[in-house]
Scaffold this motif. Structure first.
Motif, PDB file in Angstrom:
ATOM      1  N   SER A 168    -100.753 -25.568  12.970  1.00  0.00           N
ATOM      2  CA  SER A 168     -99.383 -26.104  12.903  1.00  0.00           C
ATOM      3  C   SER A 168     -98.764 -26.171  14.290  1.00  0.00           C
ATOM      4  O   SER A 168     -98.072 -27.139  14.633  1.00  0.00           O
ATOM      5  CB  SER A 168     -98.530 -25.224  11.985  1.00  0.00           C
ATOM      6  OG  SER A 168     -99.057 -25.169  10.681  1.00  0.00           O
ATOM      7  N   GLU A 169     -99.030 -25.144  15.108  1.00  0.00           N
ATOM      8  CA  GLU A 169     -98.476 -25.129  16.452  1.00  0.00           C
ATOM      9  C   GLU A 169     -99.052 -26.259  17.287  1.00  0.00           C
ATOM     10  O   GLU A 169     -98.370 -26.855  18.115  1.00  0.00           O
ATOM     11  CB  GLU A 169     -98.756 -23.791  17.140  1.00  0.00           C
ATOM     12  CG  GLU A 169     -98.357 -22.574  16.327  1.00  0.00           C
ATOM     13  CD  GLU A 169     -99.449 -22.128  15.380  1.00  0.00           C
ATOM     14  OE1 GLU A 169    -100.442 -21.534  15.826  1.00  0.00           O
ATOM     15  OE2 GLU A 169     -99.290 -22.379  14.177  1.00  0.00           O
ATOM     16  N   HIS A 175     -96.920 -33.297  19.580  1.00  0.00           N
ATOM     17  CA  HIS A 175     -95.762 -34.195  19.541  1.00  0.00           C
ATOM     18  C   HIS A 175     -94.840 -33.977  20.741  1.00  0.00           C
ATOM     19  O   HIS A 175     -94.361 -34.936  21.354  1.00  0.00           O
ATOM     20  CB  HIS A 175     -94.973 -33.972  18.249  1.00  0.00           C
ATOM     21  CG  HIS A 175     -95.576 -34.614  17.045  1.00  0.00           C
ATOM     22  ND1 HIS A 175     -96.587 -34.028  16.326  1.00  0.00           N
ATOM     23  CD2 HIS A 175     -95.313 -35.793  16.427  1.00  0.00           C
ATOM     24  CE1 HIS A 175     -96.917 -34.819  15.315  1.00  0.00           C
ATOM     25  NE2 HIS A 175     -96.158 -35.901  15.359  1.00  0.00           N
ATOM     26  N   VAL A 176     -94.580 -32.710  21.054  1.00  0.00           N
ATOM     27  CA  VAL A 176     -93.667 -32.403  22.164  1.00  0.00           C
ATOM     28  C   VAL A 176     -94.195 -32.994  23.471  1.00  0.00           C
ATOM     29  O   VAL A 176     -93.447 -33.597  24.250  1.00  0.00           O
ATOM     30  CB  VAL A 176     -93.472 -30.875  22.284  1.00  0.00           C
ATOM     31  CG1 VAL A 176     -92.682 -30.534  23.548  1.00  0.00           C
ATOM     32  CG2 VAL A 176     -92.742 -30.333  21.056  1.00  0.00           C
ATOM     33  N   HIS A 177     -95.500 -32.841  23.714  1.00  0.00           N
ATOM     34  CA  HIS A 177     -96.083 -33.404  24.936  1.00  0.00           C
ATOM     35  C   HIS A 177     -96.120 -34.938  24.882  1.00  0.00           C
ATOM     36  O   HIS A 177     -95.935 -35.608  25.910  1.00  0.00           O
ATOM     37  CB  HIS A 177     -97.487 -32.853  25.144  1.00  0.00           C
ATOM     38  CG  HIS A 177     -97.515 -31.476  25.738  1.00  0.00           C
ATOM     39  ND1 HIS A 177     -97.473 -30.335  24.968  1.00  0.00           N
ATOM     40  CD2 HIS A 177     -97.548 -31.069  27.027  1.00  0.00           C
ATOM     41  CE1 HIS A 177     -97.498 -29.272  25.763  1.00  0.00           C
ATOM     42  NE2 HIS A 177     -97.540 -29.684  27.008  1.00  0.00           N
ATOM     43  N   ALA A 178     -96.370 -35.503  23.699  1.00  0.00           N
ATOM     44  CA  ALA A 178     -96.382 -36.966  23.579  1.00  0.00           C
ATOM     45  C   ALA A 178     -94.990 -37.545  23.855  1.00  0.00           C
ATOM     46  O   ALA A 178     -94.852 -38.547  24.566  1.00  0.00           O
ATOM     47  CB  ALA A 178     -96.859 -37.375  22.191  1.00  0.00           C
ATOM     48  N   PHE A 179     -93.961 -36.910  23.296  1.00  0.00           N
ATOM     49  CA  PHE A 179     -92.600 -37.386  23.548  1.00  0.00           C
ATOM     50  C   PHE A 179     -92.260 -37.270  25.033  1.00  0.00           C
ATOM     51  O   PHE A 179     -91.598 -38.141  25.609  1.00  0.00           O
ATOM     52  CB  PHE A 179     -91.595 -36.591  22.717  1.00  0.00           C
ATOM     53  CG  PHE A 179     -91.757 -36.766  21.223  1.00  0.00           C
ATOM     54  CD1 PHE A 179     -92.591 -37.744  20.702  1.00  0.00           C
ATOM     55  CD2 PHE A 179     -91.091 -35.934  20.326  1.00  0.00           C
ATOM     56  CE1 PHE A 179     -92.749 -37.911  19.336  1.00  0.00           C
ATOM     57  CE2 PHE A 179     -91.234 -36.096  18.955  1.00  0.00           C
ATOM     58  CZ  PHE A 179     -92.069 -37.073  18.465  1.00  0.00           C
ATOM     59  N   GLY A 215     -88.600 -27.758  10.944  1.00  0.00           N
ATOM     60  CA  GLY A 215     -87.719 -27.472  12.077  1.00  0.00           C
ATOM     61  C   GLY A 215     -87.917 -28.450  13.212  1.00  0.00           C
ATOM     62  O   GLY A 215     -86.954 -28.861  13.881  1.00  0.00           O
ATOM     63  N   PHE A 216     -89.156 -28.856  13.431  1.00  0.00           N
ATOM     64  CA  PHE A 216     -89.459 -29.845  14.465  1.00  0.00           C
ATOM     65  C   PHE A 216     -88.779 -31.187  14.155  1.00  0.00           C
ATOM     66  O   PHE A 216     -88.181 -31.821  15.034  1.00  0.00           O
ATOM     67  CB  PHE A 216     -90.974 -30.008  14.569  1.00  0.00           C
ATOM     68  CG  PHE A 216     -91.430 -31.296  15.177  1.00  0.00           C
ATOM     69  CD1 PHE A 216     -91.375 -31.491  16.546  1.00  0.00           C
ATOM     70  CD2 PHE A 216     -91.915 -32.327  14.378  1.00  0.00           C
ATOM     71  CE1 PHE A 216     -91.791 -32.685  17.105  1.00  0.00           C
ATOM     72  CE2 PHE A 216     -92.345 -33.517  14.924  1.00  0.00           C
ATOM     73  CZ  PHE A 216     -92.276 -33.703  16.300  1.00  0.00           C
ATOM     74  N   LEU A 217     -88.861 -31.638  12.892  1.00  0.00           N
ATOM     75  CA  LEU A 217     -88.243 -32.900  12.505  1.00  0.00           C
ATOM     76  C   LEU A 217     -86.731 -32.844  12.688  1.00  0.00           C
ATOM     77  O   LEU A 217     -86.099 -33.813  13.137  1.00  0.00           O
ATOM     78  CB  LEU A 217     -88.587 -33.232  11.056  1.00  0.00           C
ATOM     79  CG  LEU A 217     -90.062 -33.506  10.738  1.00  0.00           C
ATOM     80  CD1 LEU A 217     -90.242 -33.686   9.236  1.00  0.00           C
ATOM     81  CD2 LEU A 217     -90.558 -34.737  11.483  1.00  0.00           C
ATOM     82  N   SER A 218     -86.143 -31.702  12.370  1.00  0.00           N
ATOM     83  CA  SER A 218     -84.702 -31.557  12.518  1.00  0.00           C
ATOM     84  C   SER A 218     -84.291 -31.574  13.991  1.00  0.00           C
ATOM     85  O   SER A 218     -83.245 -32.128  14.351  1.00  0.00           O
ATOM     86  CB  SER A 218     -84.251 -30.245  11.866  1.00  0.00           C
ATOM     87  OG  SER A 218     -82.873 -30.024  12.058  1.00  0.00           O
ATOM     88  N   HIS A 219     -85.114 -30.990  14.839  1.00  0.00           N
ATOM     89  CA  HIS A 219     -84.782 -30.923  16.271  1.00  0.00           C
ATOM     90  C   HIS A 219     -84.761 -32.312  16.903  1.00  0.00           C
ATOM     91  O   HIS A 219     -83.870 -32.622  17.709  1.00  0.00           O
ATOM     92  CB  HIS A 219     -85.799 -30.029  16.989  1.00  0.00           C
ATOM     93  CG  HIS A 219     -85.502 -29.819  18.435  1.00  0.00           C
ATOM     94  ND1 HIS A 219     -84.611 -28.861  18.883  1.00  0.00           N
ATOM     95  CD2 HIS A 219     -85.970 -30.451  19.556  1.00  0.00           C
ATOM     96  CE1 HIS A 219     -84.549 -28.903  20.203  1.00  0.00           C
ATOM     97  NE2 HIS A 219     -85.371 -29.860  20.645  1.00  0.00           N
ATOM     98  N   PHE A 304     -88.578 -28.785  21.756  1.00  0.00           N
ATOM     99  CA  PHE A 304     -88.707 -27.853  20.639  1.00  0.00           C
ATOM    100  C   PHE A 304     -89.707 -26.757  21.004  1.00  0.00           C
ATOM    101  O   PHE A 304     -90.718 -27.009  21.653  1.00  0.00           O
ATOM    102  CB  PHE A 304     -89.183 -28.599  19.395  1.00  0.00           C
ATOM    103  CG  PHE A 304     -89.269 -27.753  18.161  1.00  0.00           C
ATOM    104  CD1 PHE A 304     -88.125 -27.310  17.514  1.00  0.00           C
ATOM    105  CD2 PHE A 304     -90.512 -27.380  17.643  1.00  0.00           C
ATOM    106  CE1 PHE A 304     -88.211 -26.532  16.370  1.00  0.00           C
ATOM    107  CE2 PHE A 304     -90.607 -26.607  16.511  1.00  0.00           C
ATOM    108  CZ  PHE A 304     -89.445 -26.185  15.866  1.00  0.00           C
ATOM    109  N   ASP A 305     -89.398 -25.518  20.610  1.00  0.00           N
ATOM    110  CA  ASP A 305     -90.285 -24.387  20.866  1.00  0.00           C
ATOM    111  C   ASP A 305     -91.417 -24.413  19.836  1.00  0.00           C
ATOM    112  O   ASP A 305     -91.228 -23.993  18.688  1.00  0.00           O
ATOM    113  CB  ASP A 305     -89.497 -23.084  20.773  1.00  0.00           C
ATOM    114  CG  ASP A 305     -90.265 -21.899  21.346  1.00  0.00           C
ATOM    115  OD1 ASP A 305     -91.215 -22.136  22.122  1.00  0.00           O
ATOM    116  OD2 ASP A 305     -89.926 -20.752  21.020  1.00  0.00           O
TER     117      ASP A 305
END
Length: 498
Positions: A168-169, A175-179, A215-219, A304-305
């Motif tokens: 999951s991490e 995603h965080v790195h892609a964004f 939580g990721f989607l909400s962030h 996002f963390d």
């Protein structure tokens, strides 16, 4: 098969007045062939007018169809092959035909049953994501890499990042790195129903999302979409990207010193690809990417963390368990409740508001990850456990430390072992290089003691010369020098000289 050139010559001769009989005699062909050449401007090829007849198979097609229908409900690897169908027909039903007609029939049936697809047009700003697998060599160890694939179907721009496991991490971190790579957040992302993302598919078809992913989607205020369960073609663009990345980025088997170096190289390949012009397009991927970025939204102030959160209790051996593996904490936190944060590359452990330990994350099963410094206070009290302490096994220290221990034990016996552990505890507050330099200086000066090493470490850090005064450091080993009396020299005088 007559050539196109012969067709042209025969048709031209007949057009200039040659009869069909003369044309047949002149070109050495039959009059039927001449008639056919006059009817067609080029060779029409063979045209079947009736379906193939298989008289020996006609009485067995219903049996074959029944077996193939039953196969739809069993695993793909346990379905009938053409060879197995032929053997069963021959052994169980007295079939006397050949294997080839059975094989041809099954091939035709398979082609008729294949799914058809509608060509899709992709609006700018939307994305698809998935994971693929490939073998890599990281730091000399061959292992399986799980690579995150992120695709923007409108422009075909992509981002690839590799991980030791598709957790999951890893999903969120990818995603965080892609964004960050694109500098924008897409309008929506299409996924399959991976259990790292979807905890449950409810009867009405809605998805119950996993806690970290929710939580990721909400962030990022991101809209998530999902394909049909088991239908990877619903997100065909990223499925194609997974294959492209494996063929172009993973052949030959990648060899890198670390995951960080591998991912930096993958990111550079994705950036280079933006200059390509793909089949069916006149613009580069980078040019079309601009239209994607115009529609996508801005990044939030902070990323996002991407970590999994858990809790646990420290055991009597100063260990806490996370994902089947045990990680050490300082012994002062024994038997206390702690919180854990599982990142892609490390595990952070805290108690209350304090961060008490960090470890490289292990993806093995039932592994134990020690930090030797966590156990030194306990070993100092239980000094007899020094040589059998598991946390110290494999702890590679510079050779000067072993020399210091040998001299300490030779001079002070058991007390020397305890002072050696006190020297090791200096690593709790100082860098290894500074302590090593202090130990070297102590060995050179013959100041074999904890107080001397501690003084030398402080001098090393504060950049001042050492002053080993025995009045200031009364616990340093003192040298006992015996006094020589005049009578001692009498033995040197021989009786003859006397």
């Amino acid at each position: 098969m007559f050539t196109v050139d012969l067709y042209r010559k025969v048709r031209l001769a007949c057009a200039e007045g040659m009869s069909q009989r003369e044309a047949a005699r002149h070109f050495g062909i039959s009059r039927d062939s001449v008639q056919k050449m006059l009817a067609y401007s080029v060779p029409p090829g063979y045209r079947r007018k009736a379906p193939i007849k298989r008289p020996k198979l006609d009485g067995f097609t219903e049996i074959i169809n029944a077996w193939l229908e039953e196969d739809r409900g069993v695993p793909r690897k346990q379905r009938h092959t053409a060879k197995r169908v032929f053997e069963r027909l021959r052994d169980e039903h007295g079939f006397t035909g050949g294997y080839t007609i059975v094989k041809d029939y099954i091939r035709e049936d398979d082609r008729r049953g294949r799914e058809m697809f509608v060509p899709l047009a992709h609006a700018p700003g939307h994305a698809q994501a998935d994971f693929g697998e490939a073998m890599v060599i990281i730091d000399g160890v061959e292992q399986k890499a799980h690579f995150f694939a992120f695709d923007l179907p409108h422009s075909d721009a992509c981002y690839i990042r590799a991980y030791p496991a598709a957790t999951s991490e890893a999903w969120v971190d990818g995603h965080v790195h892609a964004f960050g790579f694109f500098g924008r957040v897409p309008v929506s992302v299409l996924y399959d129903n991976d259990r790292c993302l979807v905890a449950q598919i409810l009867p009405d078809g809605t998805r119950k999302r996993a806690r970290l992913f929710s939580g990721f989607l909400s962030h990022y205020l991101l809209r998530d979409r999902y394909g049909r369960p088991g239908k990877g073609n619903d997100k065909g663009s990223v499925e194609g990207l997974v294959g492209y990345a494996r063929r172009n980025f993973m052949v030959p088997v990648p060899r890198f010193p670390s995951w960080e170096a591998f991912n930096a190289w993958l990111e550079e390949q994705c950036r280079k690809r933006q200059g390509d012009v793909l089949r069916g397009h006149t613009e580069t991927i980078g040019t079309r990417l601009d239209r994607d970025l115009e529609v996508m939204s801005a990044l939030p102030p902070a990323p996002f963390d991407a970590c999994d959160q858990a809790s646990g209790r420290v055991t009597s051996q100063a260990l806490v368990r996370y994902k089947t593996n045990d990680y050490s904490v300082p012994i002062a936190y024994g038997h206390r409740d702690v919180w854990l944060r599982g990142y892609v590359d490390e595990v952070a452990i805290g108690c209350g508001g304090d961060l008490i330990a960090r470890h490289p994350r292990s993806y093995e099963r039932e592994d134990v990850v020690f930090d030797p410094l966590h156990y030194l206070p306990l070993i100092e009290k239980k000094i007899n456990a020094l040589d059998q302490a598991a946390p110290l096994t494999g702890w590679e220290l510079p050779p000067e430390f072993a020399t210091l221990r040998r001299l300490m034990e030779a001079r002070m016996l058991k007390a020397g072992r305890r002072e050696f552990v006190q020297v090791l505890r200096l690593l709790e507050a100082f860098e290894l290089d500074d302590v090593q330099a202090a130990v070297k200086t102590a060995l050179r000066m013959g100041a074999i003691g904890f107080d001397a090493v501690k003084h030398l470490v402080l001098c090393q850090v504060e950049k001042r010369p050492p002053k080993l005064d025995l009045d200031v450091y009364p616990y340093l080993p003192r040298a006992e020098v015996g006094k020589t009396s005049a009578a001692s020299y009498m033995c040197l005088i021989s009786e003859e000289a006397r």
